[in-house]
Design a protein around this motif. Structure first.
Motif, PDB file in Angstrom:
ATOM      1  N   UNK A 154       0.833  -1.197   0.000  1.00 25.95           N
ATOM      2  CA  UNK A 154       0.000   0.000   0.000  1.00 25.95           C
ATOM      3  C   UNK A 154       0.871   1.253   0.000  1.00 25.95           C
ATOM      4  N   UNK A 155       0.458   2.242  -0.807  1.00 24.38           N
ATOM      5  CA  UNK A 155       1.158   3.516  -0.840  1.00 24.38           C
ATOM      6  C   UNK A 155       0.416   4.558  -0.004  1.00 24.38           C
ATOM      7  N   UNK A 156       1.138   5.606   0.366  1.00 27.90           N
ATOM      8  CA  UNK A 156       0.519   6.690   1.125  1.00 27.90           C
ATOM      9  C   UNK A 156      -0.658   7.266   0.346  1.00 27.90           C
ATOM     10  N   UNK A 157      -0.518   7.380  -0.972  1.00 30.77           N
ATOM     11  CA  UNK A 157      -1.592   7.930  -1.790  1.00 30.77           C
ATOM     12  C   UNK A 157      -2.821   7.058  -1.886  1.00 30.77           C
ATOM     13  N   UNK A 177       1.259   6.224  14.827  1.00 33.31           N
ATOM     14  CA  UNK A 177       1.650   7.101  13.746  1.00 33.31           C
ATOM     15  C   UNK A 177       1.535   6.453  12.380  1.00 33.31           C
ATOM     16  N   UNK A 178       2.020   7.153  11.373  1.00 39.92           N
ATOM     17  CA  UNK A 178       2.098   6.643  10.004  1.00 39.92           C
ATOM     18  C   UNK A 178       3.532   6.217   9.749  1.00 39.92           C
ATOM     19  N   UNK A 179       3.731   4.947   9.455  1.00 42.54           N
ATOM     20  CA  UNK A 179       5.068   4.417   9.194  1.00 42.54           C
ATOM     21  C   UNK A 179       5.229   4.202   7.694  1.00 42.54           C
ATOM     22  N   UNK A 180       6.320   4.690   7.151  1.00 45.14           N
ATOM     23  CA  UNK A 180       6.542   4.578   5.707  1.00 45.14           C
ATOM     24  C   UNK A 180       8.028   4.465   5.404  1.00 45.14           C
ATOM     25  N   UNK A 225       4.378   1.065   5.694  1.00 49.30           N
ATOM     26  CA  UNK A 225       4.840  -0.160   6.335  1.00 49.30           C
ATOM     27  C   UNK A 225       4.152  -0.309   7.680  1.00 49.30           C
ATOM     28  N   UNK A 226       4.187  -1.488   8.230  1.00 53.96           N
ATOM     29  CA  UNK A 226       3.525  -1.742   9.514  1.00 53.96           C
ATOM     30  C   UNK A 226       4.355  -1.189  10.665  1.00 53.96           C
ATOM     31  N   UNK A 232      10.218   6.424  -7.377  1.00 50.57           N
ATOM     32  CA  UNK A 232       9.850   5.968  -6.034  1.00 50.57           C
ATOM     33  C   UNK A 232       9.548   4.482  -6.040  1.00 50.57           C
ATOM     34  N   UNK A 233       8.958   3.996  -7.116  1.00 49.35           N
ATOM     35  CA  UNK A 233       8.651   2.565  -7.216  1.00 49.35           C
ATOM     36  C   UNK A 233       9.917   1.700  -7.183  1.00 49.35           C
ATOM     37  N   UNK A 234      11.067   2.294  -7.491  1.00 49.90           N
ATOM     38  CA  UNK A 234      12.346   1.550  -7.516  1.00 49.90           C
ATOM     39  C   UNK A 234      13.236   1.931  -6.341  1.00 49.90           C
ATOM     40  N   UNK A 235      12.637   2.343  -5.225  1.00 45.40           N
ATOM     41  CA  UNK A 235      13.455   2.874  -4.135  1.00 45.40           C
ATOM     42  C   UNK A 235      14.327   1.831  -3.435  1.00 45.40           C
TER      43      UNK A 235
END
Length: 305
Positions: free
Chosen positions: A1-4, A20-23, A53-54, A218-221
């Motif tokens: 899942x993405x933030x968007x 919080x929001x973990x990413x 991320x979880x 970003x998809x290739x981070x």
């Protein structure tokens, strides 16, 4: 899942909760908490492509963006960045929450990213090979890297070139690019499809706007890249593109001086910079026209295949 993939209310619910929001931003993971709705709205747009991320995973940085509880909250509210429970900076105007968050993240990386060799450079990749653009402020590094990212080069970073000591690969951290002053209009005119967040005036560097990183980058981070070219750019008004070979010894000194932690890592830094210089073609670059300089760098990349 993405933030968007999360709606704004869902993001607000996460960032106001204890967990919080973990990413993930590539080289690091972040836990963000905030009740500042305008900041979260801007963050949601600029970081939309980064993976959520979880909260039970290892988190590198815990950043809380908190409205200051002082008398000014009734007149001109201020915001504080707390990093791992500490407040390393003075409060900013609440309207400048996004620049403060990016500054707090830069500070966190510089303080806790010492397991990488950290170079002050933009990094892009094409045909599997990385272009390193080390430069001093005012050289046009951010503008050039932003333009390259809109013309088929994969964007790895604008601020930190993170080199993994074990294998010498560059680890991506494709965060939004902070464009300053005239560069904002230059990139908007260069490609009308770009997304630049709200403009923040009267910062320490003038007017600031954050350019969202291309989705494909970003998809290739998690995809590292091997250094192939080191180019020291310098914008010069009305200048023709001039890409001049630079000696290995001069390039070594210039690259080492652009490191955040060269002295700290000691022999590791020396050996890494030596390996990078040995494996890369090194150049000085002067330019003014973005289309012309991109064409020249494309040729450089194509000839290396």
């Amino acid at each position: 899942m993405k933030i968007g993939d999360l709606s704004l209310p869902e993001i607000l619910k996460k960032t106001t909760a204890t967990q919080g929001l973990c990413f993930d931003v590539g080289a690091f993971s972040i836990r963000l908490r905030s009740t500042h709705k305008n900041f979260i709205h801007t963050f949601h747009k600029l970081y939309r492509d980064f993976p959520v991320i979880t909260d039970d995973q290892l988190i590198d940085f815990h950043i809380d963006m908190v409205i200051a509880n002082n008398y000014r909250r009734w007149i001109k509210p201020q915001i504080i960045a707390r990093i791992d429970g500490q407040q390393p900076f003075q409060a900013f105007a609440a309207t400048h929450a996004m620049p403060l968050f990016e500054w707090a993240l830069n500070w966190s990386i510089a303080r806790l990213g010492q397991h990488y060799l950290m170079l002050h450079a933009a990094v892009l990749e094409r045909h599997g090979k990385a272009l390193i653009l080390p430069a001093l402020p005012g050289s046009g590094k951010s503008t050039l890297s932003a333009a390259l990212a809109q013309r088929g080069w994969r964007f790895l970073s604008d601020e930190f070139c993170l080199v993994q000591p074990i294998h010498g690969q560059i680890v991506p951290i494709p965060r939004p690019t902070p464009l300053k002053n005239e560069s904002i209009a230059v990139i908007r005119n260069f490609d009308a499809r770009v997304f630049i967040g709200p403009l923040f005036e009267k910062t320490r560097k003038g007017t600031l706007g954050h350019l969202r990183a291309p989705t494909a980058s970003v998809d290739c981070l998690k995809q590292t890249a091997a250094p192939a070219w080191i180019v020291f750019p310098q914008y010069q008004n009305q200048a023709e593109v001039l890409l001049e070979p630079l000696s290995k010894s001069a390039a070594f000194l210039k690259l080492a001086s652009n490191s955040f932690n060269y002295t700290l890592l000691g022999a590791t830094s020396f050996n890494l910079v030596k390996t990078i210089i040995t494996n890369c073609d090194c150049y000085n670059l002067s330019y003014s026209n973005l289309d012309d300089v991109i064409a020249q760098l494309d040729v450089l990349s194509d000839n290396a295949q």
